[in-house]
Motif scaffolding. Sequence first.
Motif, PDB file in Angstrom:
ATOM      1  N   GLY A 130       7.068  -9.095  12.406  1.00 28.85           N
ATOM      2  CA  GLY A 130       7.316  -7.699  12.127  1.00 28.85           C
ATOM      3  C   GLY A 130       6.079  -6.809  12.147  1.00 28.85           C
ATOM      4  O   GLY A 130       6.144  -5.653  11.757  1.00 28.85           O
ATOM      5  N   PHE A 131       4.953  -7.326  12.589  1.00 25.81           N
ATOM      6  CA  PHE A 131       3.732  -6.531  12.664  1.00 25.81           C
ATOM      7  C   PHE A 131       3.528  -6.086  14.106  1.00 25.81           C
ATOM      8  O   PHE A 131       3.511  -6.896  15.004  1.00 25.81           O
ATOM      9  CB  PHE A 131       2.513  -7.337  12.220  1.00 25.81           C
ATOM     10  N   ASP A 132       3.381  -4.792  14.291  1.00 21.75           N
ATOM     11  CA  ASP A 132       3.108  -4.327  15.640  1.00 21.75           C
ATOM     12  C   ASP A 132       1.607  -4.160  15.831  1.00 21.75           C
ATOM     13  O   ASP A 132       0.824  -4.263  14.892  1.00 21.75           O
ATOM     14  CB  ASP A 132       3.875  -3.051  15.967  1.00 21.75           C
ATOM     15  N   LYS A 133       1.228  -3.890  17.060  1.00 20.97           N
ATOM     16  CA  LYS A 133      -0.191  -3.791  17.400  1.00 20.97           C
ATOM     17  C   LYS A 133      -0.865  -2.659  16.621  1.00 20.97           C
ATOM     18  O   LYS A 133      -1.989  -2.807  16.156  1.00 20.97           O
ATOM     19  CB  LYS A 133      -0.338  -3.581  18.905  1.00 20.97           C
ATOM     20  N   ASP A 134      -0.178  -1.534  16.464  1.00 23.21           N
ATOM     21  CA  ASP A 134      -0.763  -0.400  15.742  1.00 23.21           C
ATOM     22  C   ASP A 134      -1.040  -0.742  14.282  1.00 23.21           C
ATOM     23  O   ASP A 134      -2.070  -0.360  13.733  1.00 23.21           O
ATOM     24  CB  ASP A 134       0.147   0.827  15.830  1.00 23.21           C
ATOM     25  N   TYR A 135      -0.119  -1.462  13.649  1.00 20.63           N
ATOM     26  CA  TYR A 135      -0.317  -1.861  12.252  1.00 20.63           C
ATOM     27  C   TYR A 135      -1.524  -2.791  12.147  1.00 20.63           C
ATOM     28  O   TYR A 135      -2.376  -2.626  11.279  1.00 20.63           O
ATOM     29  CB  TYR A 135       0.942  -2.533  11.700  1.00 20.63           C
ATOM     30  N   LEU A 136      -1.588  -3.755  13.042  1.00 15.41           N
ATOM     31  CA  LEU A 136      -2.711  -4.688  13.036  1.00 15.41           C
ATOM     32  C   LEU A 136      -4.027  -3.953  13.273  1.00 15.41           C
ATOM     33  O   LEU A 136      -5.017  -4.198  12.588  1.00 15.41           O
ATOM     34  CB  LEU A 136      -2.518  -5.784  14.084  1.00 15.41           C
ATOM     35  N   ILE A 141      -7.360  -3.952  11.015  1.00 17.20           N
ATOM     36  CA  ILE A 141      -8.638  -4.371  11.598  1.00 17.20           C
ATOM     37  C   ILE A 141      -9.691  -3.271  11.451  1.00 17.20           C
ATOM     38  O   ILE A 141     -10.858  -3.559  11.207  1.00 17.20           O
ATOM     39  CB  ILE A 141      -8.463  -4.790  13.077  1.00 17.20           C
ATOM     40  N   SER A 142      -9.271  -2.020  11.543  1.00 16.07           N
ATOM     41  CA  SER A 142     -10.223  -0.911  11.427  1.00 16.07           C
ATOM     42  C   SER A 142     -10.913  -0.874  10.070  1.00 16.07           C
ATOM     43  O   SER A 142     -11.973  -0.276   9.922  1.00 16.07           O
ATOM     44  CB  SER A 142      -9.528   0.422  11.702  1.00 16.07           C
ATOM     45  N   LYS A 143     -10.329  -1.527   9.078  1.00 19.04           N
ATOM     46  CA  LYS A 143     -10.897  -1.549   7.728  1.00 19.04           C
ATOM     47  C   LYS A 143     -11.900  -2.697   7.521  1.00 19.04           C
ATOM     48  O   LYS A 143     -12.521  -2.795   6.474  1.00 19.04           O
ATOM     49  CB  LYS A 143      -9.777  -1.632   6.699  1.00 19.04           C
ATOM     50  N   LEU A 154      -7.792  -9.756   6.446  1.00 21.65           N
ATOM     51  CA  LEU A 154      -6.577  -9.120   6.951  1.00 21.65           C
ATOM     52  C   LEU A 154      -5.373  -9.461   6.077  1.00 21.65           C
ATOM     53  O   LEU A 154      -4.542  -8.598   5.792  1.00 21.65           O
ATOM     54  CB  LEU A 154      -6.313  -9.532   8.398  1.00 21.65           C
ATOM     55  N   LYS A 155      -5.288 -10.703   5.641  1.00 18.93           N
ATOM     56  CA  LYS A 155      -4.200 -11.099   4.739  1.00 18.93           C
ATOM     57  C   LYS A 155      -4.291 -10.330   3.430  1.00 18.93           C
ATOM     58  O   LYS A 155      -3.287  -9.864   2.891  1.00 18.93           O
ATOM     59  CB  LYS A 155      -4.239 -12.605   4.489  1.00 18.93           C
ATOM     60  N   GLU A 156      -5.502 -10.190   2.908  1.00 19.59           N
ATOM     61  CA  GLU A 156      -5.719  -9.453   1.666  1.00 19.59           C
ATOM     62  C   GLU A 156      -5.348  -7.973   1.848  1.00 19.59           C
ATOM     63  O   GLU A 156      -4.663  -7.389   1.002  1.00 19.59           O
ATOM     64  CB  GLU A 156      -7.188  -9.574   1.260  1.00 19.59           C
ATOM     65  N   LEU A 157      -5.794  -7.376   2.940  1.00 17.55           N
ATOM     66  CA  LEU A 157      -5.479  -5.971   3.207  1.00 17.55           C
ATOM     67  C   LEU A 157      -3.977  -5.765   3.365  1.00 17.55           C
ATOM     68  O   LEU A 157      -3.425  -4.776   2.873  1.00 17.55           O
ATOM     69  CB  LEU A 157      -6.204  -5.488   4.465  1.00 17.55           C
ATOM     70  N   GLU A 164       4.350 -10.018   3.518  1.00 14.99           N
ATOM     71  CA  GLU A 164       4.479 -11.093   4.489  1.00 14.99           C
ATOM     72  C   GLU A 164       3.097 -11.631   4.812  1.00 14.99           C
ATOM     73  O   GLU A 164       2.097 -10.982   4.545  1.00 14.99           O
ATOM     74  CB  GLU A 164       5.156 -10.589   5.763  1.00 14.99           C
ATOM     75  N   THR A 165       3.062 -12.791   5.369  1.00  8.92           N
ATOM     76  CA  THR A 165       1.811 -13.411   5.749  1.00  8.92           C
ATOM     77  C   THR A 165       1.524 -13.146   7.218  1.00  8.92           C
ATOM     78  O   THR A 165       2.403 -13.323   8.053  1.00  8.92           O
ATOM     79  CB  THR A 165       1.873 -14.940   5.515  1.00  8.92           C
ATOM     80  N   ILE A 166       0.321 -12.726   7.490  1.00 15.11           N
ATOM     81  CA  ILE A 166      -0.093 -12.514   8.875  1.00 15.11           C
ATOM     82  C   ILE A 166      -0.470 -13.850   9.477  1.00 15.11           C
ATOM     83  O   ILE A 166      -1.251 -14.596   8.902  1.00 15.11           O
ATOM     84  CB  ILE A 166      -1.286 -11.546   8.943  1.00 15.11           C
ATOM     85  N   GLN A 167       0.062 -14.160  10.628  1.00 21.98           N
ATOM     86  CA  GLN A 167      -0.273 -15.377  11.352  1.00 21.98           C
ATOM     87  C   GLN A 167      -1.118 -15.000  12.554  1.00 21.98           C
ATOM     88  O   GLN A 167      -0.636 -14.358  13.466  1.00 21.98           O
ATOM     89  CB  GLN A 167       0.997 -16.096  11.826  1.00 21.98           C
ATOM     90  N   ILE A 168      -2.390 -15.361  12.549  1.00 23.35           N
ATOM     91  CA  ILE A 168      -3.255 -15.060  13.686  1.00 23.35           C
ATOM     92  C   ILE A 168      -3.676 -16.351  14.338  1.00 23.35           C
ATOM     93  O   ILE A 168      -4.070 -17.278  13.703  1.00 23.35           O
ATOM     94  CB  ILE A 168      -4.500 -14.257  13.248  1.00 23.35           C
TER      95      ILE A 168
END
Length: 85
Positions: free
Chosen positions: A9-15, A19-21, A65-68, A81-85
């Motif tokens: 459910g994460f799109d590129k813009d959200y990611l 990442i910008s942070k 990223l998971k923390e953010l 949710e958990t980000i899977q990279i």
Amino acid sequence: SVKELREYGFDKDYLLSLISKLPSLLKRTIELYVFDHKSEKEIAKIEGVSYGVVRTRISRAKDKLKELNFIYSKDKNLKQETIQI
């Protein structure tokens, strides 16, 4: 990968907003890894650092990223949710 993120459910813009942070060194490394599909060895060569440094940066970037994501989700009362990279 971006494809895995979309499945959660994460799109590129959200990611990209997460990442910008990140601090600049982590940001550059994770962008090369996720969006440019560079291997850890390729990133080490590009960045002029050791393979171990790249692995550490990727690991730290993923943790951050998971923390953010958790903070953002909590602040916005969104499903966490958990980000899977």
